[in-house]
Scaffold this motif. Structure first.
Motif, PDB file in Angstrom:
ATOM      1  N   VAL A 118      -4.515   1.311   0.652  1.00  0.00           N
ATOM      2  CA  VAL A 118      -3.613   1.667  -0.145  1.00  0.00           C
ATOM      3  C   VAL A 118      -3.081   0.688  -1.239  1.00  0.00           C
ATOM      4  O   VAL A 118      -1.888   0.727  -1.803  1.00  0.00           O
ATOM      5  CB  VAL A 118      -2.280   2.347   0.683  1.00  0.00           C
ATOM      6  CG1 VAL A 118      -2.710   3.368   1.614  1.00  0.00           C
ATOM      7  CG2 VAL A 118      -1.766   1.007   1.443  1.00  0.00           C
ATOM      8  N   GLY A 119      -3.776  -0.104  -1.384  1.00  0.00           N
ATOM      9  CA  GLY A 119      -3.669  -1.349  -2.570  1.00  0.00           C
ATOM     10  C   GLY A 119      -4.032  -0.762  -3.857  1.00  0.00           C
ATOM     11  O   GLY A 119      -3.944   0.569  -4.088  1.00  0.00           O
ATOM     12  N   ALA A 120      -3.588  -1.636  -4.767  1.00  0.00           N
ATOM     13  CA  ALA A 120      -3.583  -1.336  -6.082  1.00  0.00           C
ATOM     14  C   ALA A 120      -5.153  -0.546  -6.583  1.00  0.00           C
ATOM     15  O   ALA A 120      -6.047  -1.288  -6.314  1.00  0.00           O
ATOM     16  CB  ALA A 120      -3.531  -2.508  -7.057  1.00  0.00           C
ATOM     17  N   PRO A 177     -20.900  -2.541   3.001  1.00  0.00           N
ATOM     18  CA  PRO A 177     -19.530  -2.997   2.657  1.00  0.00           C
ATOM     19  C   PRO A 177     -18.595  -1.869   2.093  1.00  0.00           C
ATOM     20  O   PRO A 177     -19.156  -0.863   1.561  1.00  0.00           O
ATOM     21  CB  PRO A 177     -20.136  -3.898   1.544  1.00  0.00           C
ATOM     22  CG  PRO A 177     -21.564  -3.231   1.002  1.00  0.00           C
ATOM     23  CD  PRO A 177     -21.852  -2.677   2.219  1.00  0.00           C
ATOM     24  N   THR A 178     -17.371  -2.166   2.140  1.00  0.00           N
ATOM     25  CA  THR A 178     -16.377  -0.986   1.678  1.00  0.00           C
ATOM     26  C   THR A 178     -15.210  -1.715   0.945  1.00  0.00           C
ATOM     27  O   THR A 178     -14.931  -2.899   1.102  1.00  0.00           O
ATOM     28  CB  THR A 178     -15.804  -0.519   3.067  1.00  0.00           C
ATOM     29  OG1 THR A 178     -14.752  -1.358   3.741  1.00  0.00           O
ATOM     30  CG2 THR A 178     -16.846   0.160   3.955  1.00  0.00           C
ATOM     31  N   VAL A 179     -14.817  -1.086   0.011  1.00  0.00           N
ATOM     32  CA  VAL A 179     -13.852  -1.318  -1.036  1.00  0.00           C
ATOM     33  C   VAL A 179     -12.678  -0.457  -0.557  1.00  0.00           C
ATOM     34  O   VAL A 179     -12.789   0.731  -1.152  1.00  0.00           O
ATOM     35  CB  VAL A 179     -14.179  -1.692  -2.338  1.00  0.00           C
ATOM     36  CG1 VAL A 179     -13.069  -1.824  -3.225  1.00  0.00           C
ATOM     37  CG2 VAL A 179     -15.369  -2.698  -2.433  1.00  0.00           C
ATOM     38  N   GLN A 180     -11.514  -0.580  -0.283  1.00  0.00           N
ATOM     39  CA  GLN A 180     -10.626   0.367  -0.050  1.00  0.00           C
ATOM     40  C   GLN A 180     -10.961   1.523   0.483  1.00  0.00           C
ATOM     41  O   GLN A 180     -10.473   2.970  -0.187  1.00  0.00           O
ATOM     42  CB  GLN A 180      -9.909   0.630  -1.456  1.00  0.00           C
ATOM     43  CG  GLN A 180      -9.112  -0.830  -2.060  1.00  0.00           C
ATOM     44  CD  GLN A 180      -8.197  -0.785  -3.148  1.00  0.00           C
ATOM     45  OE1 GLN A 180      -8.940  -0.133  -4.249  1.00  0.00           O
ATOM     46  NE2 GLN A 180      -7.135  -1.159  -3.444  1.00  0.00           N
ATOM     47  N   GLY A 181     -11.647   1.629   1.401  1.00  0.00           N
ATOM     48  CA  GLY A 181     -11.942   2.870   2.306  1.00  0.00           C
ATOM     49  C   GLY A 181     -13.056   3.365   1.564  1.00  0.00           C
ATOM     50  O   GLY A 181     -13.584   4.644   2.222  1.00  0.00           O
ATOM     51  N   LEU A 182     -13.828   3.129   0.659  1.00  0.00           N
ATOM     52  CA  LEU A 182     -15.044   3.644   0.282  1.00  0.00           C
ATOM     53  C   LEU A 182     -16.358   2.715   0.386  1.00  0.00           C
ATOM     54  O   LEU A 182     -16.095   1.630   0.066  1.00  0.00           O
ATOM     55  CB  LEU A 182     -14.859   4.029  -1.362  1.00  0.00           C
ATOM     56  CG  LEU A 182     -15.749   5.017  -1.856  1.00  0.00           C
ATOM     57  CD1 LEU A 182     -15.546   6.352  -1.342  1.00  0.00           C
ATOM     58  CD2 LEU A 182     -15.633   4.861  -3.529  1.00  0.00           C
ATOM     59  N   VAL A 230     -14.982   6.121   4.419  1.00  0.00           N
ATOM     60  CA  VAL A 230     -15.020   5.557   5.881  1.00  0.00           C
ATOM     61  C   VAL A 230     -14.131   6.694   6.559  1.00  0.00           C
ATOM     62  O   VAL A 230     -12.835   6.836   6.297  1.00  0.00           O
ATOM     63  CB  VAL A 230     -14.293   4.228   5.730  1.00  0.00           C
ATOM     64  CG1 VAL A 230     -14.273   3.742   7.386  1.00  0.00           C
ATOM     65  CG2 VAL A 230     -15.030   3.100   5.210  1.00  0.00           C
ATOM     66  N   PRO A 231     -14.575   7.192   7.520  1.00  0.00           N
ATOM     67  CA  PRO A 231     -13.937   8.180   8.340  1.00  0.00           C
ATOM     68  C   PRO A 231     -12.309   7.605   8.888  1.00  0.00           C
ATOM     69  O   PRO A 231     -12.276   6.629   9.042  1.00  0.00           O
ATOM     70  CB  PRO A 231     -14.647   8.653   9.536  1.00  0.00           C
ATOM     71  CG  PRO A 231     -16.044   8.324   8.929  1.00  0.00           C
ATOM     72  CD  PRO A 231     -16.028   7.171   8.192  1.00  0.00           C
ATOM     73  N   ASP A 232     -11.384   8.412   9.106  1.00  0.00           N
ATOM     74  CA  ASP A 232     -10.133   8.060   9.454  1.00  0.00           C
ATOM     75  C   ASP A 232     -10.269   7.502  10.948  1.00  0.00           C
ATOM     76  O   ASP A 232      -9.427   6.562  11.089  1.00  0.00           O
ATOM     77  CB  ASP A 232      -9.356   9.392   9.481  1.00  0.00           C
ATOM     78  CG  ASP A 232      -8.989   9.864   8.333  1.00  0.00           C
ATOM     79  OD1 ASP A 232      -9.150   9.023   7.126  1.00  0.00           O
ATOM     80  OD2 ASP A 232      -8.372  11.012   8.071  1.00  0.00           O
ATOM     81  N   ALA A 233     -11.115   7.609  11.775  1.00  0.00           N
ATOM     82  CA  ALA A 233     -11.164   7.314  13.050  1.00  0.00           C
ATOM     83  C   ALA A 233     -11.600   5.781  12.948  1.00  0.00           C
ATOM     84  O   ALA A 233     -11.398   5.167  14.061  1.00  0.00           O
ATOM     85  CB  ALA A 233     -12.317   8.043  13.811  1.00  0.00           C
ATOM     86  N   PHE A 234     -12.072   5.227  11.775  1.00  0.00           N
ATOM     87  CA  PHE A 234     -12.448   3.899  11.731  1.00  0.00           C
ATOM     88  C   PHE A 234     -11.464   3.083  10.841  1.00  0.00           C
ATOM     89  O   PHE A 234     -11.569   1.878  10.509  1.00  0.00           O
ATOM     90  CB  PHE A 234     -13.874   3.677  11.224  1.00  0.00           C
ATOM     91  CG  PHE A 234     -14.884   4.499  12.312  1.00  0.00           C
ATOM     92  CD1 PHE A 234     -15.403   3.509  13.308  1.00  0.00           C
ATOM     93  CD2 PHE A 234     -15.443   5.574  12.091  1.00  0.00           C
ATOM     94  CE1 PHE A 234     -16.295   4.153  14.082  1.00  0.00           C
ATOM     95  CE2 PHE A 234     -16.400   6.223  12.910  1.00  0.00           C
ATOM     96  CZ  PHE A 234     -16.788   5.500  13.823  1.00  0.00           C
ATOM     97  N   ARG A 235     -10.244   3.748  10.498  1.00  0.00           N
ATOM     98  CA  ARG A 235      -9.304   3.115   9.762  1.00  0.00           C
ATOM     99  C   ARG A 235      -7.988   2.931  10.367  1.00  0.00           C
ATOM    100  O   ARG A 235      -7.195   3.857  10.254  1.00  0.00           O
ATOM    101  CB  ARG A 235      -9.159   3.731   8.254  1.00  0.00           C
ATOM    102  CG  ARG A 235     -10.335   3.752   7.439  1.00  0.00           C
ATOM    103  CD  ARG A 235     -10.343   4.266   5.915  1.00  0.00           C
ATOM    104  NE  ARG A 235      -9.165   4.743   5.700  1.00  0.00           N
ATOM    105  CZ  ARG A 235      -8.868   5.982   5.486  1.00  0.00           C
ATOM    106  NH1 ARG A 235     -10.155   6.843   5.441  1.00  0.00           N
ATOM    107  NH2 ARG A 235      -7.587   6.304   4.893  1.00  0.00           N
ATOM    108  N   LYS A 236      -7.890   2.103  11.251  1.00  0.00           N
ATOM    109  CA  LYS A 236      -6.779   1.827  12.369  1.00  0.00           C
ATOM    110  C   LYS A 236      -5.427   1.250  11.502  1.00  0.00           C
ATOM    111  O   LYS A 236      -5.614   0.233  10.839  1.00  0.00           O
ATOM    112  CB  LYS A 236      -7.023   0.843  13.346  1.00  0.00           C
ATOM    113  CG  LYS A 236      -5.734   0.940  14.341  1.00  0.00           C
ATOM    114  CD  LYS A 236      -6.089  -0.261  15.323  1.00  0.00           C
ATOM    115  CE  LYS A 236      -7.247   0.119  16.316  1.00  0.00           C
ATOM    116  NZ  LYS A 236      -7.599  -0.953  17.354  1.00  0.00           N
ATOM    117  N   PRO A 237      -4.429   2.143  11.083  1.00  0.00           N
ATOM    118  CA  PRO A 237      -3.273   1.775  10.529  1.00  0.00           C
ATOM    119  C   PRO A 237      -2.823   0.449  11.227  1.00  0.00           C
ATOM    120  O   PRO A 237      -2.698   0.147  12.233  1.00  0.00           O
ATOM    121  CB  PRO A 237      -2.419   2.974  10.834  1.00  0.00           C
ATOM    122  CG  PRO A 237      -3.024   4.100  11.268  1.00  0.00           C
ATOM    123  CD  PRO A 237      -4.323   3.423  11.945  1.00  0.00           C
TER     124      PRO A 237
END
Length: 247
Positions: A118-120, A177-182, A230-237
């Protein structure tokens, strides 16, 4: 703000208790450049300035400590600014992440918590990210969040060096490699090696970390993953770890 000697400065215990968690900036007095943003409690900011954290494995030989030593060896003191204090950890993470977005070229090893997702961003980037199809992992994949500015020079170099991974990494079939979830690229790791100049000429040694030698993935694999979310399951808050395994 004129730097004073901080060798004997610290927050008294009663003050530390009142200021709770804070977010700070370290500034090079030689050019006014902000080179590090951190979050801490107690006297962590002064420990950083004095270079007292060299025993922390996460701080060993980092660009941050090199910069601090260069400043002190030149006869100057690191300037600091406490940006916000009196916070709980959750709020401090958000403030830290926002400042990391605001100051490019920092010596921080990784972005702040939440900064990756959720960055810039430009509005167009937000639309692409949230409309992107979630990836379906059919390989053993390591997801590595990389710095957007590093990607602009070489995505492969930004992805392969140097990470705190264990033996599990040797089983990975694909590194994404991912940048801000993509997902922005795909590489095949052929060999993981210690992050030292002997294995990676021209790169600084980073003790306790590994890098890989590899190649770009096939067109089929790239089409399977690149441009997907990146699926939500792999993006731990709340997680600041740039490494995620899918198996």
């Amino acid at each position: 703000m004129a730097p004073n000697s901080l060798d004997d400065v610290e927050f008294p215990p009663d003050v530390s208790a009142k200021i709770k968690t804070y977010v700070y900036r370290l500034i090079d007095p030689r050019n006014g450049e902000t080179f590090y943003i951190g979050k801490g409690q107690g006297n962590r900011v002064f420990a950083h300035i004095r270079d007292d954290l060299g025993s922390d494995e996460s701080d060993t030989l980092t660009n941050k400590l090199k910069r601090i030593r260069e400043i002190r060896n030149a006869g100057f003191e690191v300037i600091h600014v406490i940006h916000r204090h009196g916070m709980d950890d959750k709020t401090a993470f958000e403030v830290e992440a926002a400042l990391l977005d605001a100051f490019p070229g920092l010596t921080n090893q990784a972005g702040g918590v939440g900064n990756n997702d959720v960055g810039a961003m430009h509005a167009g980037e937000i639309i692409r990210r949230y409309r992107a199809e979630p990836a379906e992992f059919i390989h053993r994949v390591i997801l590595i969040n990389v710095n957007r500015s590093a990607v602009e020079s070489s995505l492969y170099e930004a992805t392969r060096y140097a990470w705190k991974v264990g033996p599990k990494a040797h089983r990975a079939e694909v590194v994404l490699p991912t940048v801000q979830g993509l997902i922005v690229g795909a590489f095949i790791p052929e060999k993981w090696l210690a992050a030292v100049p002997e294995n990676f000429p021209g790169r600084d040694e980073v003790p306790g970390r590994l890098g890989f030698i590899g190649r770009e993935a096939s067109r089929e694999i790239r089409e399977q993953y690149v441009g997907k979310r990146v699926p939500d399951a792999f993006r731990k808050p709340g997680s600041a770890n740039p490494i995620k395994y899918t198996w």
